[in-house]
Structures are given as structure tokens and as C-alpha cells.
Design a protein around this motif. Structure first.
Motif, mmCIF file in Angstrom:
data_model
loop_
_atom_site.group_PDB
_atom_site.id
_atom_site.type_symbol
_atom_site.label_atom_id
_atom_site.label_comp_id
_atom_site.label_asym_id
_atom_site.label_seq_id
_atom_site.Cartn_x
_atom_site.Cartn_y
_atom_site.Cartn_z
ATOM 1 N N PHE A 150 0.853 -1.181 0.000
ATOM 2 C CA PHE A 150 0.000 0.000 0.000
ATOM 3 C C PHE A 150 0.895 1.241 0.000
ATOM 4 N N ASP A 151 0.715 2.088 -1.010
ATOM 5 C CA ASP A 151 1.483 3.332 -1.096
ATOM 6 C C ASP A 151 0.593 4.520 -1.428
ATOM 7 N N ALA A 152 -0.713 4.375 -1.181
ATOM 8 C CA ALA A 152 -1.685 5.450 -1.433
ATOM 9 C C ALA A 152 -1.718 5.886 -2.895
ATOM 10 N N GLY A 153 -1.380 4.964 -3.815
ATOM 11 C CA GLY A 153 -1.450 5.273 -5.239
ATOM 12 C C GLY A 153 -0.267 6.045 -5.778
ATOM 13 N N ALA A 154 0.847 6.088 -5.034
ATOM 14 C CA ALA A 154 1.994 6.882 -5.471
ATOM 15 C C ALA A 154 2.628 6.315 -6.741
ATOM 16 N N ARG A 155 2.806 4.979 -6.776
ATOM 17 C CA ARG A 155 3.448 4.388 -7.963
ATOM 18 C C ARG A 155 2.554 4.499 -9.200
ATOM 19 N N ARG A 156 1.270 4.321 -9.030
ATOM 20 C CA ARG A 156 0.359 4.494 -10.168
ATOM 21 C C ARG A 156 0.343 5.935 -10.637
ATOM 22 N N ALA A 157 0.429 6.875 -9.697
ATOM 23 C CA ALA A 157 0.500 8.279 -10.086
ATOM 24 C C ALA A 157 1.791 8.585 -10.835
ATOM 25 N N GLN A 158 2.884 7.894 -10.453
ATOM 26 C CA GLN A 158 4.139 8.087 -11.171
ATOM 27 C C GLN A 158 4.025 7.598 -12.609
ATOM 28 N N VAL A 159 3.318 6.511 -12.822
ATOM 29 C CA VAL A 159 3.078 6.031 -14.197
ATOM 30 C C VAL A 159 2.278 7.060 -14.986
ATOM 31 N N ASP A 160 1.221 7.584 -14.373
ATOM 32 C CA ASP A 160 0.405 8.601 -15.054
ATOM 33 C C ASP A 160 1.240 9.844 -15.381
ATOM 34 N N ALA A 161 2.106 10.259 -14.445
ATOM 35 C CA ALA A 161 2.940 11.443 -14.689
ATOM 36 C C ALA A 161 3.913 11.196 -15.832
ATOM 37 N N SER A 162 4.517 10.003 -15.879
ATOM 38 C CA SER A 162 5.471 9.710 -16.958
ATOM 39 C C SER A 162 4.771 9.613 -18.307
ATOM 40 N N GLU A 163 3.574 9.078 -18.334
ATOM 41 C CA GLU A 163 2.838 9.024 -19.605
ATOM 42 C C GLU A 163 2.436 10.415 -20.065
ATOM 43 N N ALA A 164 2.066 11.287 -19.134
ATOM 44 C CA ALA A 164 1.752 12.671 -19.501
ATOM 45 C C ALA A 164 3.013 13.387 -20.011
ATOM 46 N N SER A 165 4.156 13.112 -19.396
ATOM 47 C CA SER A 165 5.408 13.706 -19.868
ATOM 48 C C SER A 165 5.738 13.222 -21.274
ATOM 49 N N ARG A 166 5.410 11.963 -21.574
ATOM 50 C CA ARG A 166 5.667 11.453 -22.920
ATOM 51 C C ARG A 166 4.775 12.157 -23.938
ATOM 52 N N ARG A 167 3.521 12.376 -23.596
ATOM 53 C CA ARG A 167 2.637 13.106 -24.512
ATOM 54 C C ARG A 167 3.127 14.547 -24.695
ATOM 55 N N GLU A 168 3.626 15.137 -23.624
ATOM 56 C CA GLU A 168 4.181 16.492 -23.723
ATOM 57 C C GLU A 168 5.400 16.510 -24.640
ATOM 58 N N ALA A 169 6.294 15.509 -24.490
ATOM 59 C CA ALA A 169 7.483 15.440 -25.341
ATOM 60 C C ALA A 169 7.110 15.222 -26.803
ATOM 61 N N LEU A 170 6.065 14.429 -27.042
ATOM 62 C CA LEU A 170 5.609 14.210 -28.412
ATOM 63 C C LEU A 170 5.095 15.507 -29.030
ATOM 64 N N ALA A 171 4.320 16.272 -28.257
ATOM 65 C CA ALA A 171 3.815 17.551 -28.764
ATOM 66 C C ALA A 171 4.964 18.531 -29.022
ATOM 67 N N ARG A 172 5.959 18.527 -28.141
ATOM 68 C CA ARG A 172 7.110 19.422 -28.344
ATOM 69 C C ARG A 172 7.905 19.023 -29.588
ATOM 70 N N TYR A 173 8.027 17.720 -29.822
ATOM 71 C CA TYR A 173 8.727 17.266 -31.024
ATOM 72 C C TYR A 173 7.997 17.705 -32.280
ATOM 73 N N GLU A 174 6.686 17.540 -32.305
ATOM 74 C CA GLU A 174 5.913 17.968 -33.477
ATOM 75 C C GLU A 174 5.982 19.483 -33.652
ATOM 76 N N ALA A 175 5.933 20.237 -32.529
ATOM 77 C CA ALA A 175 6.035 21.692 -32.620
ATOM 78 C C ALA A 175 7.408 22.120 -33.131
ATOM 79 N N THR A 176 8.460 21.403 -32.715
ATOM 80 C CA THR A 176 9.805 21.722 -33.201
ATOM 81 C C THR A 176 9.901 21.501 -34.702
ATOM 82 N N LEU A 177 9.316 20.414 -35.180
ATOM 83 C CA LEU A 177 9.310 20.156 -36.626
ATOM 84 C C LEU A 177 8.542 21.246 -37.384
ATOM 85 N N GLN A 178 7.402 21.636 -36.853
ATOM 86 C CA GLN A 178 6.615 22.676 -37.511
ATOM 87 C C GLN A 178 7.362 24.008 -37.530
#
Length: 474
Positions: free
Chosen positions: A359-387
Motif C-alpha cells: 500500500f502506497d496510497a497510489g503513489a506508484r500508479r500516479a508516477q506512471v500517469d505522470a510519466s505518460e503525460a510527460s511522454r505526450r508532452e514530449a511528443l507535442a514538443r517534437y511535433e512543434a519543433t518540426l513545424q
């Protein structure tokens, strides 16, 4: 026996005291003395220039830079610019962090030696000695958590390397533009002095005519007004030249001698753009593919950042599963110092350990969600850099398409203004033209000449912008 034990303890205690007396390992940091002039005037002597290092750094730009002075200034900037040095140090820092993360997946072995003296109620005072080789909490990477962390560290190191290359390219472009801008401002200063001299002659003629009674005080006042305006413009142009030189020296990282600065010679009347100029850019083919954008260092850096974010997701997901670690040691232990390597003194231990958080009060699952959001952010930044890269190349090519026609029209305007001034001056001496006609013709010629200087500078700056937009390759 007591004397022998105290002697045995004295050796490690003396070694510890000796190590403690070695002093701090913090490196000495003294305030550096950057290369500066002896005073704030541009005429003060400049420090010596390491021409060998500058030449070596500027060789890769030999195909683009024609002027040897400009090539040397670019080389000085690549070796002396403090911001570029900071970016190079950042690459070394991230590289060291990658080595740290890579070492985390390898077994960590250590050796320890101890001498213990203790007293108990049952046995009295006793001394024991031990020497062991241990494996400290080595994680067996069942779900590739450590591998993902290592991959993310490597991708960030590669991204930082590309960022440093992008900073290097930007520094070269800024130095080129600063040098060319200084040359354009020097030419504008020459034109301002020419206009000032022309207005001085007109003022002298108006004064002479006024003294003879051939003209009114209004004509003399107009001539004086035009002269003072030209004098103010000449002073402003001189200040702009000094400021542009200071900006160039800031990019170069040190003061520059006059021999490396551009001259103020005005271009020939019918000079072909690019011929005999400080920079040259080969013709860009009409069907230039958009894939050339992938060679830009900022695009490659954004791609590596996207890859690092994907590894972060893998590491966060692997943290949801159990972790298996292994701790082991093997050595020898004895109550006598001489018996450490005797028969029967060997000891060993193996401790496998499985860890799983219930039991960690959802900390590890929240870390997964944060890393996936960071990946979506990096993808948007990559597309913006190309544009952004696509827009920069398209804008530079669009500007370049119309520059030749604009330069031709501006040169024709200068030629027409020069002929018009000659005719007006001749008519003014004969009384056929008024003083207003003369002053207007002088202003029109000065404006056309300054416009030609500015347009030539825009054409040269466009070459630099196109070079930067294409990632330093053409």
C-alpha cells in the motif's frame, strides 16, 4: 595480551587520524579574470588572440564564409564564448549522470576490515578482527526497470549533445549577423558623413548668397536645419557602430583587434549580390525535400527527449512489480589478528530479498500517469519543433525569392537619385532650381543609399538564416 590488543588497535586509529588530517577535498575556486579591455573605450588595446585554436574551430565553415577576418572571428567565438562553454560543461555533466545510471545495474563489490573491542558482563573485554568482501544489494532486473532508467539517461545525454550543437550553430549565426550588421552600420555611418558634408556645402553656399543679398534668411534657415539634422544623424550612426562592436565582442567572448573588424567601404554601384561578399551560399534546389529538417540539431534533440520519456514510462511501469535484490559477503573473522587467515576462520552469508509495496496510497500508479503525460508532452514538443523548423526554412526561402528583384529596384533608385541630384545642383547654381529642390534631392539620394545598404544587409542575413534553418548544412 592487553598490550598486544592495544597495539593492534593503535594502527587503524592512527590511519584514521592521518586521513582526517588530510584536509578538505573541495577544490579551490578563485574569481576568474575574463579578457577585458583596459577601459571602456573601443580604442583600448585588446588581449592577444589564440589564432591557432580559432582557425581550427572555424574550418568547418570555410565553405560558407569567404572573408578570412570573419572566419577568424567565428573561430574565436567558438573557443571563447562563455555561454558555449557552459553548454559544453552541461554535456559533460549529463554524460556523467548517464555513467552513474549505467553503473547502477552492475554489482557493487566492497571490501571491509574491522577491529572490534568490547566488554560484556559475562566474558569481560574481548577483541575481534574481520575482513570481508561483500556484494551490496544488487538488484536483479526482472522487469527491466534499471534498463529503462539507463536508456532514459542515455537519451538525455544524446539530447543534451544535440542541444549543445544547436547552441553552437546559433552562436555561429549570431556572430555572422553581428559582424555583417557592424559592417552595414559602418557603411551607414559613411553615408551619414557624406550627407553631412553635402549639407555643409549647401549651408556654406546659402550663407554666401545671404551675405550678398542673393537669397533670403529663410533659405539660410532651411540650410541650417538640414545641416543640423545631418549632424545629429552622423552622431547617432557613430554611436550605433560602437554598440554593434560591443555586441560582436560579447559574442566573441573577448575584445577584437581592429584588423578583424569589417571595413566601411561602400559596395560598387553595380555589384552582384554575393560576389566578393563575406559569405556565400550555394543555390538551393527547387525540389528541396522537407526531410532535410531531420538533420537540424534541435529536431534531433527533441527526438531524443521523446525517446527518454518513453523509457521513463517503462521504468515507472516496472516499479509496480516486485524488486529482487541480492546481498552477499564472504570473508574471515578471528579473535586474534594473526588468525584471520587461519583454518576455520572463514565466514559467508547470502541474503536474497524480495520487496513489494502493498500500500502506497497510489503513489506508484500516479508516477506512471505522470510519466505518460510527460511522454505526450514530449511528443507535442517534437511535433512543434518540426513545424517551427519547416516554417523557418519556408520563410527564409520566401524572403530569398524576392531579394534579387528588390535589390535591382533599389539600385535603380540610387542611380536615378544620383542623376537627379546632379541635375538639381547644376540648375541651382544657374538659378533654375530652388534651395528646397536641392535639399530634397540630397535627402532622396541619402535615403536611397541607406536603403540599399539595409537591403544588402538583409540579403546577407537571409543567407545566415537559411544556413541556420537548414541545420548548418546546405
Amino acid at each position: 595480551m592487553r598490550s598486544l590488543n592495544m597495539q593492534a588497535l593503535a594502527a587503524p586509529l592512527a590511519a584514521a587520524a592521518l586521513l582526517a588530517g588530510c584536509g578538505s577535498l573541495v577544490p579551490r575556486t578563485e574569481a576568474p579574470v575574463p579578457p577585458l579591455r583596459s577601459d571602456f573605450r573601443a580604442g583600448a588595446p585588446a588581449p592577444a588572440v589564440d589564432t591557432a585554436a580559432a582557425d581550427a574551430a572555424a574550418r568547418e565553415w570555410a565553405g560558407f564564409i569567404n572573408d578570412p577576418r570573419l572566419r577568424e572571428v567565428v573561430g574565436i567565438a567558438l573557443t571563447q564564448n562563455r555561454s558555449l562553454r557552459a553548454s559544453a560543461a552541461a554535456v559533460e555533466r549529463v554524460q556523467a549522470q548517464y555513467r552513474i545510471q549505467r553503473a547502477a545495474g552492475a554489482p557493487q563489490l566492497g571490501v571491509s576490515a574491522a577491529a572490534t573491542r568490547q566488554r560484556t558482563l559475562e566474558n569481560g573485554a574481548a577483541t575481534s578482527y574481520s575482513l570481508s568482501l561483500g556484494l551490496a544489494a544488487w538488484e536483479i532486473d526482472l522487469f527491466d526497470r534499471l534498463g529503462s532508467l539507463e536508456g532514459a539517461a542515455l537519451a538525455r545525454y544524446l539530447a543534451q549533445t544535440e542541444t549543445q550543437q544547436s547552441a553552437r550553430l546559433s552562436l555561429v549565426a549570431e556572430t555572422l549577423n553581428a559582424w555583417l550588421n557592424l559592417q552595414a552600420l559602418q557603411q551607414r555611418a559613411v553615408l551619414a558623413q557624406q550627407l553631412l558634408q553635402s549639407q555643409q556645402r549647401t549651408l556654406d553656399l546659402a550663407e554666401a548668397q545671404y551675405q550678398r543679398g542673393a537669397s533670403s534668411g529663410l533659405d539660410r534657415a532651411r540650410a541650417r536645419t538640414a545641416f543640423e539634422a545631418a549632424r545629429g544623424e552622423a552622431a547617432r550612426s557613430a554611436v550605433a557602430v560602437q554598440q554593434a562592436r560591443a555586441q560582436l565582442e560579447l559574442l566573441a567572448g573577448q575584445p577584437l583587434p581592429d584588423a578583424l573588424l569589417p571595413d566601411a567601404l561602400l559596395p560598387a554601384a553595380q555589384e552582384t549580390p554575393g560576389r566578393g561578399d563575406a559569405t556565400a551560399l550555394p543555390a538551393i534546389p527547387a525540389g528541396l525535400p522537407a526531410e532535410v529538417l531531420l538533420q537540424r540539431p534541435d529536431v534531433r534533440a527533441a527526438e531524443q527527449a521523446l525517446q527518454a520519456s518513453a523509457f521513463d514510462v517503462g521504468a515507472a511501469r516496472a516499479a509496480l512489480f516486485p524488486r529482487l535484490t541480492l546481498t552477499a559477503s564472504a570473508g574471515t573473522r578471528s579473535a586474534e589478528l594473526g588468525g584471520l587467515f587461519g583454518r576455520g576462520s572463514g565466514v559467508w552469508s547470502v541474503v536474497p530479498q524480495l520487496d513489494l509495496a502493498l500500500f502506497d496510497a497510489g503513489a506508484r500508479r500516479a508516477q506512471v500517469d505522470a510519466s505518460e503525460a510527460s511522454r505526450r508532452e514530449a511528443l507535442a514538443r517534437y511535433e512543434a519543433t518540426l513545424q517551427t523548423a519547416f516554417r523557418e526554412v519556408a520563410d527564409a526561402l520566401a524572403v530569398r525569392d524576392g531579394l534579387a528583384e528588390r535589390l535591382s529596384a533599389q539600385q535603380a533608385q540610387v542611380d536615378a537619385a544620383q542623376r537627379s541630384l546632379g541635375l538639381v545642383e547644376q540648375g541651382y547654381r544657374l538659378g533654375a532650381n530652388s534651395q528646397l529642390d536641392l535639399l530634397d534631392a540630397q535627402r532622396q539620394l541619402a535615403s536611397a543609399q541607406q536603403g540599399l545598404v539595409d537591403l544588402r544587409q538583409a540579403e546577407r542575413a537571409n543567407r545566415v538564416d537559411l544556413l541556420r534553418a537548414l541545420g548548418g548544412r546546405w
